[in-house]
Design a protein around this motif. Structure first.
Motif, PDB file in Angstrom:
ATOM      1  N   MET A 149      28.924   4.099  -0.884  1.00 10.84           N
ATOM      2  CA  MET A 149      28.309   5.185  -0.123  1.00 10.84           C
ATOM      3  C   MET A 149      28.720   6.540  -0.699  1.00 10.84           C
ATOM      4  O   MET A 149      27.895   7.451  -0.796  1.00 10.84           O
ATOM      5  N   LYS A 150      29.990   6.670  -1.072  1.00  3.00           N
ATOM      6  CA  LYS A 150      30.468   7.940  -1.649  1.00  3.00           C
ATOM      7  C   LYS A 150      29.760   8.240  -2.969  1.00  3.00           C
ATOM      8  O   LYS A 150      29.498   9.395  -3.288  1.00  3.00           O
ATOM      9  N   ALA A 151      29.449   7.189  -3.737  1.00  4.94           N
ATOM     10  CA  ALA A 151      28.751   7.380  -5.000  1.00  4.94           C
ATOM     11  C   ALA A 151      27.280   7.742  -4.794  1.00  4.94           C
ATOM     12  O   ALA A 151      26.677   8.405  -5.637  1.00  4.94           O
ATOM     13  N   LYS A 152      26.726   7.343  -3.674  1.00  7.10           N
ATOM     14  CA  LYS A 152      25.297   7.520  -3.421  1.00  7.10           C
ATOM     15  C   LYS A 152      24.968   8.788  -2.631  1.00  7.10           C
ATOM     16  O   LYS A 152      23.915   9.387  -2.828  1.00  7.10           O
ATOM     17  N   TYR A 153      25.875   9.192  -1.734  1.00  5.78           N
ATOM     18  CA  TYR A 153      25.601  10.312  -0.834  1.00  5.78           C
ATOM     19  C   TYR A 153      26.649  11.418  -0.999  1.00  5.78           C
ATOM     20  O   TYR A 153      27.791  11.128  -1.358  1.00  5.78           O
ATOM     21  N   PRO A 154      26.278  12.651  -0.694  1.00  4.27           N
ATOM     22  CA  PRO A 154      27.273  13.738  -0.721  1.00  4.27           C
ATOM     23  C   PRO A 154      28.372  13.453   0.313  1.00  4.27           C
ATOM     24  O   PRO A 154      28.101  12.972   1.401  1.00  4.27           O
ATOM     25  N   ILE A 155      29.587  13.770  -0.054  1.00  5.35           N
ATOM     26  CA  ILE A 155      30.741  13.451   0.797  1.00  5.35           C
ATOM     27  C   ILE A 155      30.642  14.107   2.163  1.00  5.35           C
ATOM     28  O   ILE A 155      31.076  13.540   3.163  1.00  5.35           O
ATOM     29  N   ASP A 156      30.049  15.306   2.240  1.00  5.76           N
ATOM     30  CA  ASP A 156      29.958  15.981   3.551  1.00  5.76           C
ATOM     31  C   ASP A 156      28.966  15.297   4.488  1.00  5.76           C
ATOM     32  O   ASP A 156      28.936  15.579   5.687  1.00  5.76           O
ATOM     33  N   SER A 157      28.142  14.378   3.968  1.00  7.79           N
ATOM     34  CA  SER A 157      27.252  13.613   4.853  1.00  7.79           C
ATOM     35  C   SER A 157      27.973  12.371   5.393  1.00  7.79           C
ATOM     36  O   SER A 157      27.474  11.732   6.308  1.00  7.79           O
ATOM     37  N   LEU A 158      29.153  12.077   4.834  1.00 10.49           N
ATOM     38  CA  LEU A 158      29.911  10.895   5.251  1.00 10.49           C
ATOM     39  C   LEU A 158      31.150  11.223   6.057  1.00 10.49           C
ATOM     40  O   LEU A 158      31.556  10.466   6.935  1.00 10.49           O
TER      41      LEU A 158
END
Length: 162
Positions: A149-158
């Protein structure tokens, strides 16, 4: 006097049997929002989830025979509803990204700490108890999905900024 009290309690217990909680309809196909459709879930992890987690954390609860006896059935139903409210693998895809990520963090933390599956659950469902090796596999899987997920999405969205 004691006979009257016992008779009254028996009548109340019998009347309570009429009022039963609604149970899940067991499905053989995963729900569209099931975690398997949103994360890579290897077969061994999927089997662990089904054996150790799904009774309280999915829409496919397999109720034991004693769930048909009230008020035990109400207590079990409340427990299952609380578990599904916390995490429902069949609704995982409906969660926002931040909640999906956080639930994976919680899976890793609670499994590693031995808090999940609940010890009270594993007393009756001995096959649900995870070995140390299985705990490592489960936490490793959760960590891998979080890394994906971290590789796919910006960290601030997680992760919520502190």
């Amino acid at each position: 006097m004691i006979k009257k009290i016992l008779l009254f309690l028996l009548v109340v217990l019998i009347v309570l049997q009429v009022f039963r909680p609604k149970k899940d309809n067991i499905s053989t196909t995963p729900a569209p929002a099931n975690i398997n459709n949103f994360a890579t879930v290897p077969a061994d992890i999927d089997q662990m989830l089904k054996t150790s987690c799904y009774d309280c954390h999915s829409n496919n609860t397999v109720y034991p025979w004693y769930a048909n006896i009230q008020p035990v059935g109400w207590w079990l139903d409340d427990h299952v509803e609380e578990g599904k409210k916390e995490l429902n693998f069949d609704d995982y895809g409906n969660y926002n990204l931040r909640r999906q990520y956080h639930k994976l963090e919680e899976i890793a933390e609670l499994v590693e700490a031995g808090e999940m599956p609940l010890p009270s659950y594993t007393i009756v469902h001995t096959n649900a108890k995870l070995s140390e090796e299985q705990k490592k596999m489960m936490t490793g899987w959760a960590d891998q999905v979080m890394n994906d997920m971290k590789a796919k999405y910006p960290i601030d969205s997680l992760i919520r900024k502190k």
